[in-house]
Design an enzyme around this catalytic site. Sequence first.
Site, PDB file in Angstrom:
ATOM      1  CB  CYS A  78      -0.979  -0.013   1.160  1.00  0.00           C
ATOM      2  SG  CYS A  78      -0.190  -0.290   2.754  1.00  0.00           S
ATOM      3  CG  HIS A 122      -4.455   0.532   3.709  1.00  0.00           C
ATOM      4  ND1 HIS A 122      -3.717  -0.288   2.887  1.00  0.00           N
ATOM      5  CD2 HIS A 122      -5.366   1.159   2.920  1.00  0.00           C
ATOM      6  CE1 HIS A 122      -4.131  -0.137   1.647  1.00  0.00           C
ATOM      7  NE2 HIS A 122      -5.140   0.732   1.632  1.00  0.00           N
ATOM      8  CG  ASP A 128      -6.568   2.130  -1.187  1.00  0.00           C
ATOM      9  OD1 ASP A 128      -5.352   2.167  -1.491  1.00  0.00           O
ATOM     10  OD2 ASP A 128      -7.025   1.361  -0.328  1.00  0.00           O
TER      11      ASP A 128
END
Lengths: 301, 667
Positions: free
Chosen positions: B413, B457, B473
């Site tokens: 991420c 995250h 995202d």
Amino acid sequence: MNPLIVPIVEQINKQLLGKEYQIKQALCCLLANGHLLIEDAPGVGKTTLSHALAISLGLSYNRIQFTSDMLPADLLGVSIFDNTSGQFVFHRGPIFSQLVLADEINRTSPKTQSALLEAMAERQISIDGETYKLSDPFFVIATQNPLDHSGTYELPDSQLDRFMMRVSLGFPSIDAEKRMLQGHSIGLDNLKQVINPEQLKELQLGASQVTASDPILNYLLALVQETRVNSKYPHPLSPRASQAILATAKAWAFIENRKYVLPEDIQAILSAVVEHRLRHTNQQGGQSLGEHLLHSVNPLG
Amino acid sequence: MTNSWLLGKPTIGLMTATYLVSLLALSHEVLWWVAMIGAIAIGWRWCYSVGKVMVFNRYLLSLICVAGLALLAISVTKSGLLITMINLLLLGYGLKFIELKQRRDVFFLVLVGILTVGVIIILYSDVLSAIKILPLIGLNIAILSVTCAPAMTTVQAIKQSAQLIAISVPLTVVLFLLMPKLPPLWDAAKSQQATTGLSDELSPGDIAELSRSDALAFSVTFDPGSQLPLRKQLYWRALVMDVFDGQRWRQSMDQKLWQQLGKQLTPMPPLPKTGGISYQVITQPTQQSWMVGLALPINDESEILRTPDQNIYATSAITATKMYRVTSYPSLMSEVVISDHVRQRNLTLVNGLNQQTKQWAIELRRSYPSDQAFISAVLSYFNQQQFYYTLSPPLLGENSVDDFMFGTRRGFCAHYASAFTVIMRAAGIPSRIVAGYQGGEWNSDVGYLNVYQYDAHAWSEVWLPAKGWVRQDPTASVSPLRIEQGLAQAMATENSFLSGSILSLAKHQNSPWLNNLRLSLANLNYFWDRWLLGYDKKLQYQLLNNMLGGVTTEKVISLTISCFVFIGLWLMWNAGFKIKRLSYNEKIDSLYLELCDELAKVGVRREKHVASQDYAQIIATRLPHAMSEVIELTEFYNNLNYASNLPATKSDYRQMKRLIKSLLNKI
């Protein structure tokens, strides 16, 4: 005083002048069914007192003079072979009587002392596998000289404990001694039997029926406890000692013609009951351990 | 050694067990050489107790002490003051085994043991530590029992201490529920030891580090009325980072200044009437001040502030498990306006770095003039090109984004968010990185959401006109599984999920009973946090309010005092203290003793050993005129005390009083 006791005390008092307190203590011990030890210097009337007690109470008695060469058999008896029957027959020794006067007990060997003291504790003797019951009532009145006299064997602690009381006579007062010298005391021959053994049993029963209330028991226990927690007392009092104190205090109350025990009764006999158990005789400051004990516990509250 | 009670192997066994359990409970804090010294001390004690060694050399002991202190002094800089102090305590605890000479030393050892329990409570507040504490206290009490009652066997001592603990449970409950919660008298020193969790800075490796930990980050309970968001909506925002130096993302100076200086209230936006999601967060200690919340969290508690970058922030670092309520309004994100200054900051890139990416972004931007279209194009680029989601990416060079975009193409991420944000900034769209947690494990039985450290995250937010800050995202484009089903599923093929921790239960989510066990433990932990640690002033106030029907100062004070009185009486009762009414016999006794005091004033003292009969005679001789009264009184007293075995009555008491009065009147 209890009317049943008065004549006994009076009679003995006539012979042993000025010693009423000690006479009562001795009687008290016998009423509590205990053995008595009389300790004092020679010639103050130890033997006289014991004789007088025996005669007045109408008990059959034997006097044994303890010597250093005495053997247990001389005391207890011996088995002798009988030619006619072809058997050993036991010949009873002087211990088989209601009252044994053991004179100068500390003169004899420990072996003989032990034989006597065993008999005192068990009220029976065993010889050659046979058990012989001693008579009932059975009392031992022993006398002894103070231990610093030479040629004596000190009684061990455990055996001293067998004597319920130890009474010291002490020297008579000048008055009493003067009256004695004037011939006012009666001789041994003039003593009469005042009561019989059955009456004695009744008196003992009466003494045991005197009640001791809770505060009295507390006072007694406080006394005993004091000897156990205070390091001043090298030999603390045993439960047997507290039983002895209670029994003799009841007997004293009975002699005083009361149905219950007062703290004064305990105080009256305390010294005689505990002194030989606490052992230490010569204290600094002239106060014996028994007296010290008596003065250190508050009977009230 | 004359103190044979100390030689008892059971006692030493108990002490050793206590020490070992303490070490175990503090195993994260204890330095290895401290444990070694403890082991040597205990070993010596055992050998000494069986007579194998001589008395420990005094100078050697002093030497060990000095050396230990020196080592601790050195380690202060590395491990921080708190850990050093704990190790000092444990060092002393271990060395005390050498010094057990008298009974006092054993008491001291037990005291240190109890202090260690206190340390454990300060450091950890989870269920498992609490479970470790109970046997520790029990063992310490058992040592006391064995020391004070040497005839007791070890089993008996342990039983007794268990009984003592059981007896103290109701007391503990009352104290816990009703005693006023005082603020701490001093602050617990902040542990410098790295607790797992997000930090102020983010470099691509950080999140991968976090994903190795299965520690609980926080638990969330949604209010019954609120609509439960979908899993892919659960973006727990914690920190916003908008400054990039080519390697690391960090918070802006504005934010830092706000934290250090101002902390002035960010103006409360007008709240919409609907669309709010209310929930309660129980967060584990982070040693930091940031707090988590869904997009645009609003909280009106005074100790929680709203930051300028739409997060919430605690006024003091969270050093213990903390519970707080938040309401989130996702729609408010679109109403955020940014100043030119902020806008500029969110467009800044370091000159000379990542040129290739910048070029690529500018070229792509030409084909997609609309912001929305450009974003979609970038996301689909991530989706369609050979990008891989992995927890073990290769290392990147100085131009980290270039290396990643056109070289390795392997990352997780933080890599994607970082690259995406750089691309956005290069194309002129203000964007920033948000670090936090995504998803969580929903427990439907009890109804709470557990978010673990491996749920950590990072994602991006871009600012679009009229839409405000919009969450983007890129990870979702690369690995949709990560967002929809969590890290465990996303990493199923790579088999790298929690690869470091073999024993972790979270690793075995496919084994039904292990998973059940894990969920039960999680439930237990949740209830523990929710009802024990979460029982704070507010809940206590509610409880008191319900109990007392309205809380006033007087009521609270009187309740507190009555609590104290009750506990005090209870302790006295247990200690064998019972109120005893004086019997009439005792009252009469004290009357008599008072009389003795009165008579002592007129010169007739009673010696300590003189009993009533003899005393009566003394009085009669000294005060002949009062003789009859004295005799009557003494007779009455003796009769009552010694003749009858019946308890005295009230009338006896009155009679006694009367007799004493008449005697005193006579003299």
